[in-house]
Design a protein around this motif. Structure first.
Motif, PDB file in Angstrom:
ATOM      1  N   TRP A 120       0.856  -1.189   0.000  1.00  0.00           N
ATOM      2  CA  TRP A 120       0.000   0.000   0.000  1.00  0.00           C
ATOM      3  C   TRP A 120       0.892   1.239   0.000  1.00  0.00           C
ATOM      4  CZ3 TRP A 120      -4.813   0.638  -1.256  1.00  0.00           C
ATOM      5  CH2 TRP A 120      -5.470   1.831  -0.946  1.00  0.00           C
ATOM      6  N   SER A 121       0.846   1.992  -1.070  1.00  0.00           N
ATOM      7  CA  SER A 121       1.759   3.122  -1.254  1.00  0.00           C
ATOM      8  C   SER A 121       1.067   4.473  -1.141  1.00  0.00           C
ATOM      9  CB  SER A 121       2.431   3.015  -2.632  1.00  0.00           C
ATOM     10  OG  SER A 121       1.452   2.939  -3.669  1.00  0.00           O
ATOM     11  N   ASN A 122      -0.157   4.486  -0.615  1.00  0.00           N
ATOM     12  CA  ASN A 122      -0.942   5.709  -0.560  1.00  0.00           C
ATOM     13  C   ASN A 122      -0.900   6.420   0.789  1.00  0.00           C
ATOM     14  OD1 ASN A 122      -2.243   5.651  -3.314  1.00  0.00           O
ATOM     15  ND2 ASN A 122      -2.892   3.658  -2.537  1.00  0.00           N
ATOM     16  N   GLY A 123      -0.090   5.889   1.721  1.00  0.00           N
ATOM     17  CA  GLY A 123       0.042   6.542   3.012  1.00  0.00           C
ATOM     18  C   GLY A 123      -1.209   6.410   3.862  1.00  0.00           C
ATOM     19  N   PRO A 124      -1.363   7.269   4.882  1.00  0.00           N
ATOM     20  CA  PRO A 124      -2.542   7.218   5.745  1.00  0.00           C
ATOM     21  C   PRO A 124      -3.826   7.333   4.931  1.00  0.00           C
ATOM     22  CG  PRO A 124      -0.866   8.673   6.655  1.00  0.00           C
ATOM     23  CD  PRO A 124      -0.410   8.303   5.280  1.00  0.00           C
ATOM     24  N   THR A 125      -4.795   6.490   5.278  1.00  0.00           N
ATOM     25  CA  THR A 125      -5.996   6.377   4.455  1.00  0.00           C
ATOM     26  C   THR A 125      -7.237   6.361   5.331  1.00  0.00           C
ATOM     27  OG1 THR A 125      -4.712   5.031   2.897  1.00  0.00           O
ATOM     28  CG2 THR A 125      -7.093   5.035   2.625  1.00  0.00           C
ATOM     29  N   SER A 126      -8.269   7.051   4.884  1.00  0.00           N
ATOM     30  CA  SER A 126      -9.573   7.044   5.555  1.00  0.00           C
ATOM     31  C   SER A 126     -10.589   6.371   4.648  1.00  0.00           C
ATOM     32  CB  SER A 126     -10.023   8.481   5.860  1.00  0.00           C
ATOM     33  OG  SER A 126     -11.385   8.504   6.272  1.00  0.00           O
ATOM     34  N   ASP A 127     -11.621   5.802   5.246  1.00  0.00           N
ATOM     35  CA  ASP A 127     -12.664   5.181   4.424  1.00  0.00           C
ATOM     36  C   ASP A 127     -13.525   6.220   3.701  1.00  0.00           C
ATOM     37  OD1 ASP A 127     -14.071   6.082   6.637  1.00  0.00           O
ATOM     38  OD2 ASP A 127     -14.605   4.093   7.353  1.00  0.00           O
ATOM     39  N   THR A 128     -13.265   7.494   3.934  1.00  0.00           N
ATOM     40  CA  THR A 128     -13.925   8.545   3.167  1.00  0.00           C
ATOM     41  C   THR A 128     -13.173   8.851   1.868  1.00  0.00           C
ATOM     42  OG1 THR A 128     -12.722  10.252   4.389  1.00  0.00           O
ATOM     43  CG2 THR A 128     -14.892   9.626   5.234  1.00  0.00           C
TER      44      THR A 128
ATOM     45  N   GLU B  17      -1.832   2.537   8.503  1.00  0.00           N
ATOM     46  CA  GLU B  17      -2.428   3.781   8.993  1.00  0.00           C
ATOM     47  C   GLU B  17      -3.769   4.018   8.304  1.00  0.00           C
ATOM     48  OE1 GLU B  17       0.429   7.068   9.924  1.00  0.00           O
ATOM     49  OE2 GLU B  17       1.729   5.935   8.563  1.00  0.00           O
ATOM     50  N   ILE B  18      -4.805   3.437   8.893  1.00  0.00           N
ATOM     51  CA  ILE B  18      -6.163   3.651   8.397  1.00  0.00           C
ATOM     52  C   ILE B  18      -7.015   4.210   9.529  1.00  0.00           C
ATOM     53  CG2 ILE B  18      -6.043   1.876   6.616  1.00  0.00           C
ATOM     54  CD1 ILE B  18      -7.554  -0.016   8.473  1.00  0.00           C
ATOM     55  N   ARG B  19      -8.018   4.971   9.177  1.00  0.00           N
ATOM     56  CA  ARG B  19      -8.893   5.560  10.191  1.00  0.00           C
ATOM     57  C   ARG B  19     -10.341   5.514   9.708  1.00  0.00           C
ATOM     58  NH1 ARG B  19      -6.117   9.549   7.611  1.00  0.00           N
ATOM     59  NH2 ARG B  19      -7.323  11.228   6.648  1.00  0.00           N
ATOM     60  N   SER B  20     -11.221   5.423  10.669  1.00  0.00           N
ATOM     61  CA  SER B  20     -12.647   5.352  10.383  1.00  0.00           C
ATOM     62  C   SER B  20     -13.219   6.755  10.276  1.00  0.00           C
ATOM     63  CB  SER B  20     -13.365   4.580  11.497  1.00  0.00           C
ATOM     64  OG  SER B  20     -14.752   4.589  11.288  1.00  0.00           O
ATOM     65  N   GLY B  21     -13.848   7.032   9.133  1.00  0.00           N
ATOM     66  CA  GLY B  21     -14.456   8.339   8.944  1.00  0.00           C
ATOM     67  C   GLY B  21     -15.944   8.299   8.714  1.00  0.00           C
ATOM     68  N   LYS B  22     -16.511   7.092   8.478  1.00  0.00           N
ATOM     69  CA  LYS B  22     -17.922   7.003   8.102  1.00  0.00           C
ATOM     70  C   LYS B  22     -18.792   6.239   9.091  1.00  0.00           C
ATOM     71  CE  LYS B  22     -17.651   5.196   4.000  1.00  0.00           C
ATOM     72  NZ  LYS B  22     -17.903   4.802   2.608  1.00  0.00           N
ATOM     73  N   ALA B  23     -18.168   5.379   9.897  1.00  0.00           N
ATOM     74  CA  ALA B  23     -18.972   4.511  10.764  1.00  0.00           C
ATOM     75  C   ALA B  23     -19.811   5.302  11.762  1.00  0.00           C
ATOM     76  CB  ALA B  23     -18.078   3.529  11.502  1.00  0.00           C
ATOM     77  N   GLY B  24     -19.309   6.451  12.173  1.00  0.00           N
ATOM     78  CA  GLY B  24     -20.074   7.266  13.115  1.00  0.00           C
ATOM     79  C   GLY B  24     -21.419   7.681  12.574  1.00  0.00           C
ATOM     80  N   ALA B  25     -21.516   7.866  11.264  1.00  0.00           N
ATOM     81  CA  ALA B  25     -22.784   8.245  10.645  1.00  0.00           C
ATOM     82  C   ALA B  25     -23.821   7.135  10.753  1.00  0.00           C
ATOM     83  CB  ALA B  25     -22.565   8.612   9.184  1.00  0.00           C
TER      84      ALA B  25
END
Length: 357
Positions: free
Chosen positions: A126-134, A306-314
Motif C-alpha cells: 500500500w503506497s498511498n500513506g494514511p488512508t480514511s474510508d472517506t 495507517e487507516i482511520r474510520s471516517g464514516k462509521a459514526g454516521a
C-alpha cells in the motif's frame, strides 16, 4: 426490508461466529434473530451450533449451485461474508446467488464483505500513506489489486456486485482482539499466532521496528456490523459499491508494549525463559515460528498500517474500547484465553496456505 433473511458465512469462525451470536442476543433491534442463518463447513459444526439453538446449515461455499440453492431456498436478502477475505470464488458464488434472489423476489439484496487491514499495510504494497474510508478506496485498491490478494478480492466484490445488481459493502477490521462471542472459535488471529510462536521458542520475540496497528475489540466490531444491518433492514441503507467501505478502527496499539505484557504473562506461568522480549535473529526464523509465509508475518507484525474510520459514526457506531491502555490491561486475559482454548488450527493459516497452493 421487512422480514429480511440474513445469512452469515463462516459462522463457526471467530468473526462469523461472533456475528451470529451477537445478532441472536441483540435487544431493541429491528433485526429479527429468527431470520438469521449461519453457514458452516462441517456436520460437526452443524450439530454443535444447532444444539445451542442456532439456525445453521452446512454448505460448501465453493460449490456455486449449492450456494445458489441455499440462498434461494431460504430467501436470503443479505449476506454477511466472514468465511474468507482471500477467496474470490466464494465471493463470486455468493454475489451471483444474491443476484438470482433479487431477480426472483424483486427485492434489493445486499452483500457485506469482511476484508482485512493488511490490505492497507506498507509491506503489503500500500503506497498511498494514511488512508480514511472517506477516500476513494475502490480506485486506490484497484490500482494496486494485483499485488495483494485481499485487495484483489475487495475489487472483485465491488465489480461483481455491481454487475449482479447487488449492493455491496466492505467492512475492514484491523487487528481484532477479545474473546469471541461465538460457540465454536473464540480466538482471534494476531494474539494466538504470537503466543504460539512464543511457546515454540520459549521466548517472546519482536522485530526491530515497533509496529503501530489500528485495532478494535470484537464487541465493537460486532456493533458495527449490527448498525449496518439495522440500516439495511430499516430501508435506510447507506451508499454501497465504490462508496461502501467501512474501516472498523477504534484506536491504535503499539506492538512493543503489547509483547512486553505478553512476555510477562507467559513468564509468570513458566512458559518462556525470560520476562523481557528478544529480537528475532532473522525473518526466516520468524516465519517458521509463526507458521506463515514471511510476507504475511511482515504485513501483520512488522509494518505500519495507517487507516482511520471516517464514516462509521454516521451509522451510529460508538465503540467503547477506544484507548490503547484498555487493550494493554487485558493482555494477560488474552494469553489465558489462548492457553485455554487454542486448538492450533487457526483459519488464517488454512486460508493463506490454500491461496498459495
Amino acid at each position: 426490508m421487512t422480514h429480511s433473511k440474513i445469512l452469515v458465512t463462516g459462522a463457526a469462525g471467530y468473526v462469523g461466529g461472533s456475528v451470529l451470536s451477537y445478532l441472536k442476543t441483540l435487544e431493541s433491534s429491528s433485526i429479527d434473530a429468527g431470520s438469521v442463518i449461519g453457514a458452516v463447513r462441517s456436520e460437526e459444526q452443524v450439530d454443535a451450533l444447532t444444539a445451542a439453538r442456532f439456525n445453521v446449515q452446512q454448505v460448501n461455499l465453493s460449490d456455486e449451485q449449492a450456494v445458489a440453492e441455499l440462498v434461494l431456498r431460504n430467501e436470503i436478502d443479505v449476506v454477511v461474508h466472514c468465511a474468507s477475505g482471500l477467496d474470490r470464488d466464494l465471493v463470486v458464488n455468493l454475489i451471483h446467488a444474491l443476484g438470482k434472489r433479487r431477480e426472483a423476489s424483486g427485492k434489493a439484496t445486499y452483500f457485506i464483505h469482511t476484508s482485512g487491514g493488511s490490505a492497507f499495510s506498507e509491506v503489503g504494497g500500500w503506497s498511498n500513506g494514511p488512508t480514511s474510508d472517506t477516500d476513494q478506496i475502490f480506485d486506490l485498491e484497484k490500482a494496486l489489486a494485483d499485488s495483494m490478494p485481499l485487495r484483489k478480492v475487495d475489487v472483485a466484490v465491488t465489480e461483481e456486485a455491481k454487475s449482479a445488481g447487488v449492493t455491496s459493502y466492505i467492512v475492514v477490521p484491523p487487528m481484532v482482539y477479545g474473546r469471541g462471542l461465538g460457540l465454536w472459535n473464540k480466538l482471534s488471529v494476531c494474539m494466538p499466532l504470537t503466543v504460539r510462536a512464543s511457546l515454540s521458542r520459549r521466548a517472546v520475540y519482536t522485530f526491530p521496528q515497533d509496529s503501530v496497528m489500528p485495532a478494535v475489540h470484537v464487541s465493537d466490531l460486532m456493533a458495527l456490523y449490527a448498525r449496518l444491518l439495522e440500516k439495511i433492514v430499516q430501508n435506510d441503507a447507506p451508499a454501497g459499491g465504490e462508496n461502501g467501505y467501512y474501516f472498523a478502527v477504534a484506536h491504535k496499539i503499539h506492538w512493543w508494549p503489547t509483547l512486553d505484557r505478553m512476555a510477562a504473562a507467559l513468564h509468570s506461568r513458566g512458559l518462556v525463559q525470560q520476562r523481557s522480549t528478544q529480537m528475532w535473529p532473522n525473518d526466516e526464523e520468524a516465519a517458521e515460528a509463526y507458521g506463515l509465509p514471511g510476507l504475511f508475518v511482515q504485513m501483520i507484525f512488522n509494518s505500519r498500517t495507517e487507516i482511520r474510520s471516517g464514516k462509521a459514526g454516521a451509522l451510529g457506531w460508538e465503540p467503547t474500547w477506544t484507548q490503547e491502555d484498555q487493550f494493554l490491561q487485558i493482555i494477560d486475559d488474552e494469553v489465558r484465553d489462548v492457553l485455554e482454548l487454542d486448538t492450533g488450527k487457526g483459519s488464517v493459516l488454512n486460508n493463506v496456505n490454500k491461496q498459495l497452493k
